[in-house]
Design a protein around this motif. Structure first.
Motif, short mmCIF file in Angstrom:
data_model
loop_
_atom_site.label_atom_id
_atom_site.label_comp_id
_atom_site.label_asym_id
_atom_site.label_seq_id
_atom_site.Cartn_x
_atom_site.Cartn_y
_atom_site.Cartn_z
N GLY A 269 32.14 4.61 -62.21
CA GLY A 269 32.30 3.57 -63.22
C GLY A 269 31.95 2.19 -62.70
N ARG A 270 32.37 1.88 -61.49
CA ARG A 270 32.06 0.57 -60.90
C ARG A 270 30.57 0.43 -60.61
N LEU A 271 29.96 1.52 -60.18
CA LEU A 271 28.51 1.46 -59.94
C LEU A 271 27.76 1.22 -61.24
N PHE A 272 28.19 1.88 -62.33
CA PHE A 272 27.53 1.68 -63.62
C PHE A 272 27.67 0.24 -64.11
N LEU A 273 28.83 -0.35 -63.84
CA LEU A 273 29.09 -1.72 -64.30
C LEU A 273 28.49 -2.77 -63.37
N ASN A 275 29.56 -3.44 -60.47
CA ASN A 275 30.65 -4.08 -59.72
C ASN A 275 30.70 -3.49 -58.31
N SER A 276 29.58 -3.53 -57.62
CA SER A 276 29.47 -2.85 -56.34
C SER A 276 30.20 -3.58 -55.22
N LYS A 277 30.31 -4.91 -55.30
CA LYS A 277 30.95 -5.66 -54.22
C LYS A 277 32.41 -5.25 -54.07
N SER A 278 33.15 -5.25 -55.19
CA SER A 278 34.57 -4.86 -55.11
C SER A 278 34.71 -3.40 -54.72
N LEU A 279 33.74 -2.58 -55.15
CA LEU A 279 33.78 -1.16 -54.79
C LEU A 279 33.67 -0.99 -53.29
N PHE A 280 32.64 -1.54 -52.69
CA PHE A 280 32.41 -1.32 -51.27
C PHE A 280 33.46 -2.02 -50.41
N ASN A 281 34.07 -3.08 -50.94
CA ASN A 281 35.16 -3.73 -50.22
C ASN A 281 36.41 -2.86 -50.17
N SER A 282 36.51 -1.93 -51.14
CA SER A 282 37.71 -1.08 -51.20
C SER A 282 37.54 0.27 -50.51
N ILE A 283 36.37 0.51 -49.95
CA ILE A 283 36.08 1.84 -49.40
C ILE A 283 37.03 2.21 -48.26
N GLU A 284 37.30 1.28 -47.37
CA GLU A 284 38.16 1.61 -46.23
C GLU A 284 39.54 2.06 -46.69
N MET A 285 40.09 1.34 -47.67
CA MET A 285 41.41 1.72 -48.19
C MET A 285 41.35 3.08 -48.89
N LEU A 340 22.80 2.84 -55.00
CA LEU A 340 22.93 4.30 -54.91
C LEU A 340 22.75 4.76 -53.46
N ARG A 341 21.81 4.11 -52.78
CA ARG A 341 21.59 4.43 -51.37
C ARG A 341 22.81 4.04 -50.53
N LEU A 342 23.40 2.90 -50.85
CA LEU A 342 24.59 2.45 -50.13
C LEU A 342 25.78 3.38 -50.41
N ALA A 343 25.89 3.84 -51.65
CA ALA A 343 26.97 4.77 -51.99
C ALA A 343 26.82 6.08 -51.23
N ASP A 344 25.59 6.53 -51.07
CA ASP A 344 25.35 7.76 -50.31
C ASP A 344 25.81 7.58 -48.86
N ARG A 345 25.46 6.44 -48.29
CA ARG A 345 25.76 6.21 -46.87
C ARG A 345 27.24 5.87 -46.64
N LEU A 348 29.68 9.08 -49.83
CA LEU A 348 29.52 10.54 -49.77
C LEU A 348 29.52 11.05 -48.33
N ARG A 349 28.72 10.44 -47.49
CA ARG A 349 28.63 10.94 -46.11
C ARG A 349 29.96 10.78 -45.37
N ARG A 350 30.66 9.69 -45.63
CA ARG A 350 31.93 9.47 -44.94
C ARG A 350 33.02 10.39 -45.48
N VAL A 351 32.99 10.65 -46.78
CA VAL A 351 33.94 11.62 -47.35
C VAL A 351 33.72 12.99 -46.71
N ASN A 352 32.47 13.41 -46.61
CA ASN A 352 32.18 14.72 -46.03
C ASN A 352 32.51 14.77 -44.54
#
Length: 429
Positions: A269-273, A275-285, A340-345, A348-352
């Motif tokens: 949802g955030r990627l569609f909107l 709103n990538s900055k807030s998304l990637f800032n929240s990844i660690e949490m 999308l490339r940033l989301a992959d790196r 997805l890769r970190r989740v796996n």
């Protein structure tokens, strides 16, 4: 049950006639002994029923289908009896559990076939005595041994394991989509179901039970360990109850967890909107929380004592037919290719990788080759293995199936899981 008169009865009658001349000499007791023929030996055929398409998703269903054996003397008796007339027979079955001081009730009836449920697993000596309904004389007797041992397979987790996007009957086949579970969008066209089908065929002489509880929307705290959002009892509570009754954990447990814990839907949802900055800032949490939840699950599963636990990596939706990350298609056009490339790196890769780390910690079997199935089959690929929003609407009347693997991809994933099964550990008796 009425059978034709046995040859043993002919010899029985002959013995009576032949004894009259000796009656004054030997007396009545000798006559009685001569009237009792030797019982003919018959064969007991045994079969362990393995019933495809049945699920043991609660303790009652599991116990009702466990430890069953079909015992039959029909073929043997029919061959012996021939054409000597008709006689009603009674069958008395007795059972003895090897190396256990356990009393197992005998069973009497008039049918030459018995579906019997053993009270415990183990090797049983089985005896049958067959007599006339109006006599205590035993005409036939048989004995055999049967080994009672069942396998138990479990699947828990989220929409990746439930088969979301692949209804058992789609709107192209019926007036409404049909699922194993309407609430969970649980499907037979999923990788856990395909693995179970293969295992059931492989173990065709041993009943194999399937507790299939994976549910769209489930997360560790909501659905897997804790109750679902609608109050439904957690998946693991059901499994633990069955394990207590069975006396041990599953032989195989398959699961897909972590995607909803890291917030898969919110990430999209955030990627569609944009709103990538807030998304990637929240990844660690998000990843910290996912790690915590996987460890909670790992501790509970350790106590469950499953022989093998299998968890696959999540799939990749981002690559086109050339293997390049591509957002130039209807369902992804609102997401920039760099994001999308940033989301992959970053996601997805970190989740796996985290799934792999927790698998090592808790001795799970990880299937890390799943993303390679989709390396040229993402949403924007001409050979896509991911369900589009349009296809989801056509097949199931909603968009919940979008961004999930199609049936053929589930079949490929099932093959990868199958190659990871440790049959020496899995099929211990």
């Amino acid at each position: 049950m009425v059978f034709h008169l046995a040859p043993a009865m002919v010899f029985y009658c002959f013995g009576i006639i032949n004894s009259w001349s000796r009656l004054p000499i030997f007396g009545l007791s000798e006559l009685e002994r001569s009237m009792t023929p030797s019982a003919a030996v018959i064969t007991i055929q045994t079969r362990r029923p393995n019933r495809p398409g049945q699920y043991a998703n609660n303790a009652a269903d599991f116990m009702a289908s466990s430890h069953l054996a079909v015992l039959s003397t029909c073929d043997s008796i029919d061959r012996l009896i021939g054409v000597y007339g008709a006689i009603a027979l009674d069958f008395t079955w007795s059972f003895e559990l090897d190396k256990h001081d356990v009393t197992v009730p005998s069973i009497s009836g008039s049918n030459c076939t018995l579906e019997w449920q053993a009270p415990y697993p183990g090797t049983y000596a089985i005896n049958v005595h067959v007599s006339s309904s109006d006599s205590e004389h035993i005409f036939f007797r048989g004995t055999t041994t049967v080994r009672i041992h069942d396998y138990w397979v479990v699947a828990i987790g989220d929409s990746f394991a439930s088969g979301e996007g692949n209804p058992d009957q789609s709107l192209l086949e019926a007036d409404h989509p049909r699922w194993l579970s309407e609430r969970c969008h649980r499907s037979r066209r999923s990788w856990p179901s395909f693995v179970f089908d293969k295992l059931q065929r492989f173990c065709r002489n041993t009943p194999t039970h399937f507790t299939y509880l994976a549910c769209t929307g489930a997360a560790v705290d909501s659905g897997v360990l804790g109750p679902a959002s609608d109050g439904t009892v957690s998946q693991l509570e059901v499994v633990e109850e069955i394990a207590r009754l069975r006396g041990r954990g599953p032989d195989l447990l398959m699961m897909s967890v972590g995607g909803n814990d890291v917030g898969y839907s919110d990430i999209l949802g955030r990627l569609f909107l944009g709103n990538s900055k807030s998304l990637f800032n929240s990844i660690e949490m998000r990843l910290f929380y996912m790690a915590h939840e996987l460890e909670r699950l790992g501790e509970r599963l350790r106590d469950l004592g499953a022989r093998q636990i299998v968890i696959p990596h999540y799939f990749d939706i981002s690559r086109n037919e050339r293997g390049l990350i591509d957002s130039n298609c209807t369902d992804l056009h609102l997401i920039s290719t760099p994001n999308l490339r940033l989301a992959d790196r970053q996601i997805l890769r970190r989740v796996n990788r985290m799934i792999t780390d927790k698998a090592k910690l808790f001795d799970w079997t990880v299937v890390d080759s799943v993303p390679r199935v989709f390396r040229k089959g993402g949403l924007c690929s001409k050979e896509s293995l991911i369900r589009t929003s349009h296809d989801s609407l056509v097949l199931q009347g909603d968009t919940l199936g979008a961004f999930h693997p199609v049936e053929s991809a589930h079949e490929s994933i099932a093959d990868l899981v199958w190659r990871k099964l440790d049959f020496k550990r899995l099929l211990l008796t």
